[in-house]
Design a protein around this motif. Structure first.
Motif, PDB file in Angstrom:
ATOM      1  N   LYS B 351      23.187   8.018   9.580  1.00 43.25           N
ATOM      2  CA  LYS B 351      22.717   6.635   9.607  1.00 43.25           C
ATOM      3  C   LYS B 351      22.175   6.216   8.240  1.00 43.25           C
ATOM      4  N   ALA B 352      21.504   7.140   7.566  1.00 43.46           N
ATOM      5  CA  ALA B 352      21.072   6.826   6.195  1.00 43.46           C
ATOM      6  C   ALA B 352      22.295   6.519   5.349  1.00 43.46           C
ATOM      7  N   LEU B 353      23.341   7.309   5.537  1.00 48.50           N
ATOM      8  CA  LEU B 353      24.576   7.085   4.794  1.00 48.50           C
ATOM      9  C   LEU B 353      25.137   5.695   5.078  1.00 48.50           C
ATOM     10  N   LEU B 354      25.213   5.339   6.361  1.00 49.82           N
ATOM     11  CA  LEU B 354      25.790   4.046   6.708  1.00 49.82           C
ATOM     12  C   LEU B 354      24.957   2.902   6.126  1.00 49.82           C
ATOM     13  N   PHE B 355      23.640   3.052   6.169  1.00 49.31           N
ATOM     14  CA  PHE B 355      22.796   2.000   5.598  1.00 49.31           C
ATOM     15  C   PHE B 355      22.982   1.897   4.093  1.00 49.31           C
ATOM     16  N   LEU B 356      22.994   3.041   3.444  1.00 46.29           N
ATOM     17  CA  LEU B 356      23.147   2.994   1.988  1.00 46.29           C
ATOM     18  C   LEU B 356      24.510   2.431   1.626  1.00 46.29           C
ATOM     19  N   ALA B 357      25.527   2.795   2.397  1.00 51.65           N
ATOM     20  CA  ALA B 357      26.855   2.246   2.123  1.00 51.65           C
ATOM     21  C   ALA B 357      26.848   0.738   2.339  1.00 51.65           C
ATOM     22  N   THR B 387      33.001   6.893   2.095  1.00 50.84           N
ATOM     23  CA  THR B 387      31.779   7.473   2.660  1.00 50.84           C
ATOM     24  C   THR B 387      31.382   6.742   3.933  1.00 50.84           C
ATOM     25  N   PHE B 388      31.555   5.427   3.938  1.00 54.76           N
ATOM     26  CA  PHE B 388      31.254   4.656   5.141  1.00 54.76           C
ATOM     27  C   PHE B 388      32.122   5.160   6.297  1.00 54.76           C
ATOM     28  N   ALA B 389      33.380   5.424   5.987  1.00 52.60           N
ATOM     29  CA  ALA B 389      34.293   5.892   7.036  1.00 52.60           C
ATOM     30  C   ALA B 389      33.803   7.204   7.625  1.00 52.60           C
ATOM     31  N   LEU B 390      33.387   8.120   6.763  1.00 58.15           N
ATOM     32  CA  LEU B 390      32.919   9.415   7.273  1.00 58.15           C
ATOM     33  C   LEU B 390      31.669   9.231   8.118  1.00 58.15           C
ATOM     34  N   GLY B 391      30.752   8.390   7.629  1.00 52.43           N
ATOM     35  CA  GLY B 391      29.539   8.122   8.401  1.00 52.43           C
ATOM     36  C   GLY B 391      29.881   7.491   9.740  1.00 52.43           C
ATOM     37  N   GLY B 392      30.845   6.565   9.711  1.00 52.08           N
ATOM     38  CA  GLY B 392      31.243   5.890  10.938  1.00 52.08           C
ATOM     39  C   GLY B 392      31.837   6.865  11.942  1.00 52.08           C
ATOM     40  N   TYR B 450      31.848  -0.745  18.015  1.00 51.51           N
ATOM     41  CA  TYR B 450      31.203  -1.612  17.000  1.00 51.51           C
ATOM     42  C   TYR B 450      31.191  -0.968  15.624  1.00 51.51           C
ATOM     43  N   THR B 451      31.173   0.378  15.598  1.00 50.42           N
ATOM     44  CA  THR B 451      31.257   1.039  14.293  1.00 50.42           C
ATOM     45  C   THR B 451      32.595   0.724  13.642  1.00 50.42           C
ATOM     46  N   GLY B 452      33.650   0.887  14.445  1.00 50.26           N
ATOM     47  CA  GLY B 452      34.980   0.584  13.932  1.00 50.26           C
ATOM     48  C   GLY B 452      35.097  -0.879  13.521  1.00 50.26           C
ATOM     49  N   ARG B 453      34.514  -1.745  14.341  1.00 50.87           N
ATOM     50  CA  ARG B 453      34.570  -3.179  14.048  1.00 50.87           C
ATOM     51  C   ARG B 453      33.930  -3.463  12.691  1.00 50.87           C
ATOM     52  N   ALA B 454      32.746  -2.887  12.494  1.00 53.32           N
ATOM     53  CA  ALA B 454      32.056  -3.128  11.226  1.00 53.32           C
ATOM     54  C   ALA B 454      32.901  -2.606  10.066  1.00 53.32           C
ATOM     55  N   PHE B 455      33.472  -1.429  10.253  1.00 50.29           N
ATOM     56  CA  PHE B 455      34.250  -0.829   9.173  1.00 50.29           C
ATOM     57  C   PHE B 455      35.496  -1.663   8.862  1.00 50.29           C
ATOM     58  N   ALA B 512      27.542  11.910   2.741  1.00 47.22           N
ATOM     59  CA  ALA B 512      28.805  11.986   3.477  1.00 47.22           C
ATOM     60  C   ALA B 512      29.151  13.442   3.763  1.00 47.22           C
ATOM     61  N   PHE B 513      28.923  14.271   2.769  1.00 44.73           N
ATOM     62  CA  PHE B 513      29.125  15.705   2.963  1.00 44.73           C
ATOM     63  C   PHE B 513      28.286  16.198   4.150  1.00 44.73           C
ATOM     64  N   CYS B 514      27.028  15.778   4.176  1.00 46.96           N
ATOM     65  CA  CYS B 514      26.147  16.185   5.280  1.00 46.96           C
ATOM     66  C   CYS B 514      26.655  15.637   6.605  1.00 46.96           C
TER      67      CYS B 514
END
Lengths: 577, 678
Positions: B351-357, B387-392, B450-455, B512-514
């Motif tokens: 979630k930190a990743l998605l927010f930062l992305a 990175t967003f994709a991996l987080g998603g 909704y994750t996919g939608r946002a992406f 993203a690695f994490c």
């Protein structure tokens, strides 16, 4: 420095200063201001001397902090029959234990009787500090400087006297002397509606003090039977203004009987609730605060309100414990109601100063509540009550610091923006960042955020209340939401946002920063390390309030304190330690 | 295990604090380097915490000085608890915080409040690590409020904006409501606990719990959950979190996604030995979590503000964690607690990743965050997109990403709970847990959607950049006006539409690695995480599961959960992968529902009407009562002397001798008459 000198200097230094100011020609206002500041600094220094003496060993080998005021008072007994010339200290080691006793009006057994324990010393220290800071804040006074500072120092002197006096008559004298300078300080140097506010303050407080006077006179004249030896007199038959001896007689023998205790308690309670102030006797406070000049508001909130609380701690409860116990539930409920009511009323204010004034009403409710939660019956542990009283005392100190700060901060912005209307202020943090930071800290301290001073007091009081009556505790705890509501809303309206109107207002001056620093430091220190105060205040509270009240309660529960005075001669004479 | 290392665990808190103080004092001199003390402080804190983690501490209590004490009976020491749970949390918090701080040093560059930002950031990490390390409920409470204050100040960081100031106040107030519950729980615990100790060790130990009655346990558990619900944004106290997105994006990532909002979950997990003693409280927790997860997911489906989608997603995922905690009935207890904590752990990273992305997108778009105003950005922002994709994928719970493992464990716990709950609670409880299980799967499906939608809305479709002159650009609507224009603070002169600088993308890559690997490294495969949690106080008093040794795979949950995730993603691609008329038509078809979701079920309005209005009204009444009734009574009393003296009696003192003589004469006559008559 002998006790005689030290304790007398604590009230006579500002008194002398008040007279000396009159000798300085009024062409030199600067000299007058600096002279007064020096006097208050000297006074604060003296309170610190008293503090070190309290914590350190006296020449006679005792540490005052380690022995109860009652024992120390007994060591300073006046010997010889009442009415004759007597010498002091013949029965005990009277040096260095911070009690002073001389005959004053022997015919009525009135004494010049001063003493310090943890309860009064904490307030004496607070008064010393607040008086010094508000003297510095008074430098912006331009009108009739000479009169102002003379009255100011007279006020300081009488406040010190109130906290020092152990003789009830002497207490009453200081209590009344305090009103006049306050009246003039508001009526002459106040805002637009100052005369109305001043006269309201004066009459209201006088009205309250009548109750106190009656209570004192009842305690003096009520014809109880002789009950052995208290305070050095061979047979003790009341007719004494000695607050310590009366409290001891009441708690250990039920001297006045339950009914008289109830009457005395209600009289004291009413008198001191006016001063505290508590609902429904609080309406003089918003008026007085709004009209008073900033430094006087600081004194009023920081010290004067504490006299009400001090009266409750020193007089109302210990001298009429049975009465206090009988009414405890109603008093506690009144305290909770005051907390909630004050917070709600504060929320609706648009005048910054009035808002802070109502927040004082709310906070002083914790003092009432903390005193009233007397969990001493049945299987409950009497120690719980100690948290309540400690919390009440801590609240007085904490509130003394934060409310002094808040009124000062309101004054700062009023000096600059010339308005206190919350709807007209805004965006000040950007304009005055240091002012903003100090304000956030002080307001958060008042809001009771952990790590700042208000929190400790609230925890103690509500903890004791929870053991007394969970419903009251839940209501008191819920009040923190209201408190947060008005504090945050105020901060938002004053500091957040952007404002073109107030752009370019100067930030705190050096003088103002010097005033803020002690308040900020104490707000944090008392929150992070409250033991710095509790360690030496708690023993006095236990000895001075909790133990007498518990003893008296045990007596009442055992049916010994009937509705009429009882005959007890079994009390052994007090022997010197 | 070297004891010196453990004994000095408090250093993990102190390093960030020092960093914050240095920044505060020397910020003016450091200028654009003001972030260094904080970054280094938190980084060192992380290294220390990670060293602790590798040593697998056994659990130890450290006591410093006594904080609150009255006499002998009331003592609240500053005591810390170092065990697997706290070191795990510490490592996670400091790790994410370090990366977010690095990201922020790029994101916030040029902001006039740069120093203030990093000071508060350091203070927050201090409070958060303190909260995690505390070994005492009252101390936890203190830090609990501490993180609340930092959150308040950071949400209101751009306080010139009225929306930000209002959001900050709202967050603090709602949290304050929760704090009341916490405070009452503490008072209650203090009253009933043996020796009046508030330390975790004495309350959560076997003996400590034995001293509590069933009523005490339920009451305290529910009060603690009340507190947790406010902090961790659960229904009905979640309303502050979406608004909190008014703060700078790094703040949203760290505080309002990864760390602070999970404090409630942490608290309940910490107290699980107590909570497990009350099936009623567990059911309440589970149902609340379920309602929250579903409601927030439903709202997230229609939001167009990228950050708000993530905010509601956070609320929903926190609901998942509480579902997990609530599922710990009977023999499922250990599994459930580990599952919830593990989801907390993995969620923090992705979630930190998605927010930062999202922040990176926002940065590139010049502060615009409305997904309708940009699109097809994958070519321009390749690293952010990847990175967003991996987080998603992790959020959607697709194997083998981090989110899959933890979500699966929660589903497993719920599934098992449904089969054992009948014995623990009562008849019908199993059905309730069964329903919750299927709702959770439905929510997982919506999460993926909704994750996919946002992406897809952000990165796919025809390329579109926001521009004030763009004919496609929507008129600035209400939700936008509320607040994101300000995020372009300090981005002045920044060209729109370029990938963010390396200082911002490197943290993304690490996270993203994490997001990909933490599930495999710590998860049920290795059992590392569970091994850590086992050292928590009272963990062994929880009913152990029947099957010991090795993880037991619940293939139903794995299968259905994964399927739900894939379906959700697939459907979202169908809807939003290319320009498609389906979403619009669907929205029309179920217009009332669509509006309801878009309007966030009108919960805010509901609160306004039901709580805020009455309170302000009550305060007005109090003020009116004060000036018009109480004060008038006072004045009436003051009027009495004048009434009696001047108006009533004074007229008789009129100074006319004849009048006095007449009165005297009549008086004498009257007296004589009376004397004569009687």
């Amino acid at each position: 420095m002998s006790d005689d000198l030290l304790l007398s200097l604590l009230w006579s230094v500002p008194m002398a200063g008040s007279l000396l100011v009159l000798l300085i020609p009024k062409q030199f206002p600067g000299v007058i201001k600096w002279f007064s500041l020096v006097v208050t600094i000297l006074l604060f220094g003296l309170t610190l001397v008293a503090f070190t003496k309290f914590l350190s060993e006296s020449p006679s080998g005792d540490v005052p902090a380690a022995s109860s005021l009652r024992d120390r008072a007994a060591a300073n007994t006046l010997t010889g029959p009442v009415g004759d010339a007597v010498t002091v200290g013949e029965t005990g080691k009277a040096v260095g234990d911070l009690v002073v006793r001389h005959p004053w009006i022997p015919y009525f057994n009135i004494q010049y009787y001063l003493g310090l324990d943890g309860i009064s010393l904490s307030l004496v220290l607070l008064s010393g500090l607040v008086c010094m800071l508000s003297c510095l804040a008074s430098f912006s006074i331009e009108k009739n400087v000479k009169g102002y500072f003379s009255l100011y120092l007279l006020l300081t002197s009488s406040m010190m006297g109130v906290f020092l006096a152990l003789d009830m008559f002497l207490f009453y004298v200081f209590f009344e002397v305090m009103l006049l300078p306050m009246y003039f300080l508001i009526a002459i140097w106040g805002g637009e509606n100052r005369e109305y506010a001043a006269i309201k303050f004066l009459l209201y407080t006088l009205f309250g003090s009548v109750f106190i006077l009656v209570a004192i006179l009842i305690l003096f004249f009520w014809p109880g039977d002789s009950v052995g030896s208290f305070g050095g007199a061979a047979t003790w038959t009341a007719h004494s203004f000695d607050s310590i001896a009366v409290a001891q007689a009441v708690s250990e023998t039920g001297y006045y009987g339950r009914f008289i205790q109830q009457v005395v308690f209600l009289l004291f309670l009413t008198g001191f609730l006016v001063k505290l102030p508590s609902f429904p006797f609080h309406t003089w406070l918003p008026d007085a605060h709004v009209q008073a000049p900033t430094p006087i508001s600081m004194i009023l909130a920081g010290v004067l309100l504490k006299i009400g609380g001090y009266g409750l701690v020193r007089f109302a409860w210990p001298m009429a414990p049975a009465g206090a116990y009988d009414f405890s539930y109603y008093v506690a409920a009144l305290g909770v109601f005051s907390i909630l009511y004050g917070a709600l009323a504060a929320m609706a204010q648009t005048d910054f100063k009035k808002l802070v004034a109502y927040s004082s009403v709310s906070h002083m409710g914790y003092v009432t509540l903390g005193m009233a939660v007397m969990v001493i019956a049945g299987e409950s542990d009497p120690r719980y009550y100690a948290y309540g009283v400690n919390g009440a005392m801590f609240m007085m100190i904490a509130h003394g610091i934060t409310s002094t700060g808040m009124f000062f901060l309101v004054g700062v912005i009023y000096d600059r923006a010339h308005t206190r209307d919350l709807n007209k202020l805004g965006g000040l943090w950007n304009v005055m960042p240091i002012y903003g930071a100090v304000s956030f800290l002080i307001f958060f301290g008042s809001m009771g955020l952990p790590g700042l001073c208000g929190f400790v007091a609230e925890v103690f009081v509500i903890l004791a209340a929870f053991n007394y009556n969970p419903t009251l505790a839940v209501l008191a705890a819920a009040a923190v939401i209201l408190t947060a509501g008005y504090v945050l809303w105020t901060l938002q309206r004053v500091f957040l946002g952007r404002s073109e109107e107030h752009k370019g207002l100067p930030d705190l001056t050096t003088r103002e920063i010097i005033i803020s620093i002690p308040l900020v430091v104490l707000t944090i220190l008392l929150g992070v390390y409250p033991s710095v105060l509790l360690d030496w205040m708690n023993p006095s509270i236990i000895e001075g309030v909790v133990r007498p009240v518990t003893t008296a309660r045990a007596l009442t529960a055992a049916g010994k304190a009937a509705l009429t005075p009882i005959k007890t001669t079994a009390i052994a004479p007090q022997t010197a330690r | 295990m070297s004891s010196a290392l453990i004994n000095n665990a408090w250093l993990v808190c102190v390093f960030p604090l020092i960093g914050a103080l240095v920044t505060a004092l020397a910020g003016r001199q450091l200028k654009q380097h003001a972030h260094w003390p904080v970054v280094v402080g938190i980084g060192v804190g992380f290294l220390y915490a990670f060293t602790l983690l590798l040593r697998t501490p056994e659990g130890k209590d450290l006591v410093a000085f006594s904080w609150l004490s009255v006499g002998d009976s009331l003592k609240v020491p500053i005591e810390l608890r170092v065990d697997g749970l706290s070191t795990m949390m510490l490592s996670m918090v400091t790790f994410v915080a370090t990366l977010v701080a690095i990201f922020a040093s790029g994101y916030m560059a040029g902001d006039p409040g740069y120093t203030r930002f990093f000071t508060l950031f350091g203070l927050f990490v201090f409070s958060m690590t303190g909260l995690v390390l505390s070994g005492n409920f009252l101390l936890t409470y203190a830090f609990w409020e501490g993180v609340g204050v930092c959150s308040y100040l950071l949400i209101g960081f751009w306080h010139e904006k009225p929306a930000a100031a209002a959001a900050a106040k709202k967050a603090f107030l709602v949290n304050r409501i929760g704090d009341v519950g916490f405070a009452l729980a503490i008072f209650w615990m203090w009253k009933v606990s043996a020796g009046h100790s508030l330390s975790y060790l004495s309350i959560l130990s076997h003996e400590g719990l034995a001293a509590l009655s069933e009523f005490d346990r339920t009451g305290i558990s529910l009060l603690l959950f009340w507190a947790a619900a406010a902090k961790s944004a659960q229904f009905p106290l979640y309303v502050w979190l979406p608004d909190a997105m008014e703060g700078p994006t790094p703040v949203s990532a760290l505080i309002h996604a990864a760390t602070m909002v999970t404090a409630g979950v942490y608290l309940i997990a910490r107290s699980s030995a107590l909570i497990v003693g009350s099936p009623t409280a567990q059911l309440v927790i589970c149902v609340t979590g379920c309602v929250t997860a579903l409601l927030a997911a439903l709202i997230a489906l229609t939001q167009t503000d990228l950050k708000r989608v993530m905010a509601y997603s956070t609320v929903s995922q926190l609901g998942f964690m509480f579902m997990g905690l609530g599922a710990g009935v009977g023999t499922v207890a250990q599994l459930a607690v580990v599952a919830a904590l593990f989801h907390l752990f993995t969620h923090a990273f992705f979630k930190a990743l998605l927010f930062l992305a999202s922040g990176s997108v926002m940065h590139a778009m010049g502060g615009v965050i409305d997904m309708r105003r940009f699109g097809g950005l994958w070519r321009r922002l390749p690293i952010t997109c990847a990175t967003f994709a991996l987080g998603g994928l992790a959020l959607a719970g697709i194997p083998p990403m981090a989110g899959f493992w933890s979500k699966d464990e929660i589903l497993t716990a719920l599934n098992k709970a449904s089969s054992v709950a009948n014995q623990q609670g009562g008849p019908g409880w199993g059905v309730v847990y069964g329903i919750i299980y299927w709702v959770a799967i439905l929510t997982a499906f919506m999460t993926a959607f909704y994750t996919g939608r946002a992406f897809f809305m952000t990165f796919f479709g025809p390329e579109k950049l926001p521009s004030p002159n763009d004919p496609e650009a929507e008129p600035v609507d209400a939700s936008h006006d509320n607040g994101h224009g300000h995020d372009d603070h300090g981005h002045a002169g920044h060209e729109v539409g370029h990938e963010s600088p390396a200082i911002m993308t490197y943290p993304l890559i690490v996270l993203a690695f994490c997001a990909v690997f933490v599930g495999m490294i710590f998860g049920p495969w290795t059992g590392w995480f569970e091994g850590q949690i086992e050292t928590m106080i009272g963990f062994h008093t929880l009913n152990p599961s029947e099957h010991h040794g090795g993880h037991e795979w619940d293939w139903l949950s794995i299968g259905v959960g994964t399927l739900a995730g894939l379906l959700g993603l697939g459907l979202s691609y169908l809807f939003y992968g290319q320009p498609s008329p389906i979403p619009g038509r669907l929205a029309k078809a179920i217009a009332p529902l669509y509006r309801l979701s878009l309007d966030k079920f009108r919960v805010d309005e509901f609160y306004g009407l039901l709580i805020v209005k009455p309170t302000t009204l009550l305060s007005k009444i109090a003020a009116f009562f004060d000036t018009n009734i109480i004060d008038n009574l006072v004045r009436l009393v003051a009027l009495m002397p004048r009434l009696f003296g001047r108006d009533l009696l004074a007229p008789y003192q009129n100074g006319l001798i004849q009048y006095y003589a007449a009165v005297t004469a009549f008086g004498v006559a009257g007296f004589l008459t009376i004397l004569l008559l009687f």
